[in-house]
Design a protein around this motif. Structure first.
Motif, PDB file in Angstrom:
ATOM      1  N   LEU A  12       5.746   3.341   6.277  1.00  0.00           N
ATOM      2  CA  LEU A  12       5.070   4.415   6.981  1.00  0.00           C
ATOM      3  C   LEU A  12       5.710   5.761   6.645  1.00  0.00           C
ATOM      4  N   LYS A  13       7.035   5.799   6.634  1.00  0.00           N
ATOM      5  CA  LYS A  13       7.739   7.045   6.312  1.00  0.00           C
ATOM      6  C   LYS A  13       7.396   7.514   4.905  1.00  0.00           C
ATOM      7  N   ARG A  14       7.327   6.583   3.950  1.00  0.00           N
ATOM      8  CA  ARG A  14       6.965   6.952   2.572  1.00  0.00           C
ATOM      9  C   ARG A  14       5.547   7.517   2.511  1.00  0.00           C
ATOM     10  N   ARG A  15       4.612   6.898   3.238  1.00  0.00           N
ATOM     11  CA  ARG A  15       3.233   7.380   3.241  1.00  0.00           C
ATOM     12  C   ARG A  15       3.134   8.778   3.850  1.00  0.00           C
ATOM     13  N   ILE A  16       3.867   9.019   4.917  1.00  0.00           N
ATOM     14  CA  ILE A  16       3.863  10.342   5.549  1.00  0.00           C
ATOM     15  C   ILE A  16       4.426  11.379   4.588  1.00  0.00           C
ATOM     16  N   ASP A  17       5.551  11.055   3.941  1.00  0.00           N
ATOM     17  CA  ASP A  17       6.160  11.988   2.979  1.00  0.00           C
ATOM     18  C   ASP A  17       5.213  12.286   1.822  1.00  0.00           C
ATOM     19  N   ARG A  18       4.552  11.241   1.298  1.00  0.00           N
ATOM     20  CA  ARG A  18       3.597  11.416   0.201  1.00  0.00           C
ATOM     21  C   ARG A  18       2.442  12.312   0.631  1.00  0.00           C
ATOM     22  N   HIS A  19       1.929  12.089   1.827  1.00  0.00           N
ATOM     23  CA  HIS A  19       0.823  12.893   2.344  1.00  0.00           C
ATOM     24  C   HIS A  19       1.232  14.360   2.487  1.00  0.00           C
ATOM     25  N   ARG A  20       2.390  14.586   3.060  1.00  0.00           N
ATOM     26  CA  ARG A  20       2.844  15.963   3.269  1.00  0.00           C
ATOM     27  C   ARG A  20       3.083  16.681   1.947  1.00  0.00           C
ATOM     28  N   SER A  21       3.675  16.002   0.972  1.00  0.00           N
ATOM     29  CA  SER A  21       3.961  16.654  -0.307  1.00  0.00           C
ATOM     30  C   SER A  21       2.688  16.898  -1.112  1.00  0.00           C
ATOM     31  N   SER A  22       1.687  16.051  -0.971  1.00  0.00           N
ATOM     32  CA  SER A  22       0.455  16.231  -1.740  1.00  0.00           C
ATOM     33  C   SER A  22      -0.445  17.315  -1.146  1.00  0.00           C
ATOM     34  N   HIS A  23      -0.314  17.598   0.134  1.00  0.00           N
ATOM     35  CA  HIS A  23      -1.186  18.591   0.756  1.00  0.00           C
ATOM     36  C   HIS A  23      -0.577  19.983   0.799  1.00  0.00           C
ATOM     37  N   GLY A  24       0.750  20.086   0.827  1.00  0.00           N
ATOM     38  CA  GLY A  24       1.401  21.387   0.807  1.00  0.00           C
ATOM     39  C   GLY A  24       0.849  22.345   1.847  1.00  0.00           C
TER      40      GLY A  24
END
Length: 85
Positions: A12-24
């Motif tokens: 879950l933490k990885r998915r949240i980090d990926r989402h945040r970095s991809s949306h900026g």
């Protein structure tokens, strides 16, 4: 009776980090956030810079969160609107 154990949260933490970095930073009205880790005095100066550059009345500028770390370090997140419109 089965004992409840909490599930691992790494995925879950990885998915949240990926989402945040991809949306900026989004131009559609979401807040702009920046996180800093500075000494207490430098943290005060940085917050003043934000409030001087982005007045609270127009940008809703605020210290969103903060915490004190070891060695008189402060980690804090500043938040503001992207524009004063």
């Amino acid at each position: 009776m089965a004992k409840f154990t909490s599930p691992p949260l790494d995925g879950l933490k990885r998915r949240i980090d990926r989402h945040r970095s991809s949306h900026g930073e989004r131009p559609n009205g979401h807040f702009v956030r920046e996180t800093y880790r500075l000494s207490r005095e430098q943290a005060r100066e940085k917050a003043r810079e934000w409030f001087d550059s982005f007045p609270k009345a127009a940008y809703w500028t605020e210290v969103e969160s903060w915490r004190q770390l070891e060695g008189d370090q402060i980690e804090f997140t500043m938040r503001r609107l992207p524009t004063a419109d």
